[in-house]
Design a protein around this motif. Sequence first.
Motif, short mmCIF file in Angstrom:
data_model
loop_
_atom_site.label_atom_id
_atom_site.label_comp_id
_atom_site.label_asym_id
_atom_site.label_seq_id
_atom_site.Cartn_x
_atom_site.Cartn_y
_atom_site.Cartn_z
N SER A 48 7.20 -1.35 6.54
CA SER A 48 7.28 0.08 5.79
C SER A 48 7.64 0.43 7.16
O SER A 48 6.79 0.45 8.00
N GLU A 90 7.78 3.75 9.54
CA GLU A 90 7.68 5.30 9.57
C GLU A 90 8.72 6.42 10.52
O GLU A 90 8.58 5.62 11.32
N ALA A 125 11.88 14.72 5.38
CA ALA A 125 10.27 14.16 4.34
C ALA A 125 11.15 13.54 2.86
O ALA A 125 11.86 14.29 2.05
N GLY A 126 10.68 12.42 2.55
CA GLY A 126 11.02 11.74 1.19
C GLY A 126 10.66 10.35 2.13
O GLY A 126 10.61 9.47 2.73
N GLU A 127 11.18 9.07 0.96
CA GLU A 127 11.00 7.38 1.07
C GLU A 127 12.12 7.34 0.31
O GLU A 127 12.80 7.96 -0.84
N THR A 128 12.57 6.37 1.20
CA THR A 128 13.37 5.38 0.86
C THR A 128 14.37 4.19 1.13
O THR A 128 12.98 4.04 1.56
N THR A 129 14.96 3.64 1.35
CA THR A 129 15.31 2.22 1.38
C THR A 129 16.58 2.38 1.96
O THR A 129 17.49 2.71 2.03
N THR A 159 11.75 0.02 3.61
CA THR A 159 11.15 0.83 3.19
C THR A 159 10.88 2.38 4.09
O THR A 159 10.35 1.53 5.19
N ILE A 167 10.20 5.65 5.82
CA ILE A 167 8.92 6.50 4.95
C ILE A 167 9.36 8.08 6.04
O ILE A 167 9.33 7.72 7.46
N LYS A 216 8.43 11.51 7.70
CA LYS A 216 7.35 13.13 7.72
C LYS A 216 7.05 13.57 8.49
O LYS A 216 8.69 14.26 8.76
#
Length: 133
Positions: free
Chosen positions: A39, A41, A103-107, A129, A131, A133
């Motif tokens: 991941s 970040e 902010a969020g999570e995606t690919t 991935t 992430i 913040k």
Amino acid sequence: MKRLFFLLVIAMLAITACNGKATEAPGSEELIISEPGRSIEVTAGNEFKIIIESNASTGYHWELVGELDESIVKFIKRDYQASEPVMPGSGGKDVWVFQAVAAGETTITLGKYPPSNDPVDPAQTVIFTIIVK
């Protein structure tokens, strides 16, 4: 095939030596493609780079596969940096620059496409991935 394996091994050793990140400039992060399962970040508002081995002389090329969730990550640009010394057939790197928006999570999925004038599936895909913040 042996050359690709050799390049991947060298890239993995380089990543291990620098703990998965290259030197960071203020406000940006540089990430290396050899660890697509890991991941990424990043802080909202920052740009980050994904650097991938490439060789423009072969006709194979990397492209985004699918749509980005632009509410989280935006594509900024892609540059090709030839390895030195620049000679016919020598490789280089694609440098993909993205902006972390919110902010969020995606690919992010990159596909390596063969030289072709007809639509084809990528010969290889890598998924990151992200992430934010």
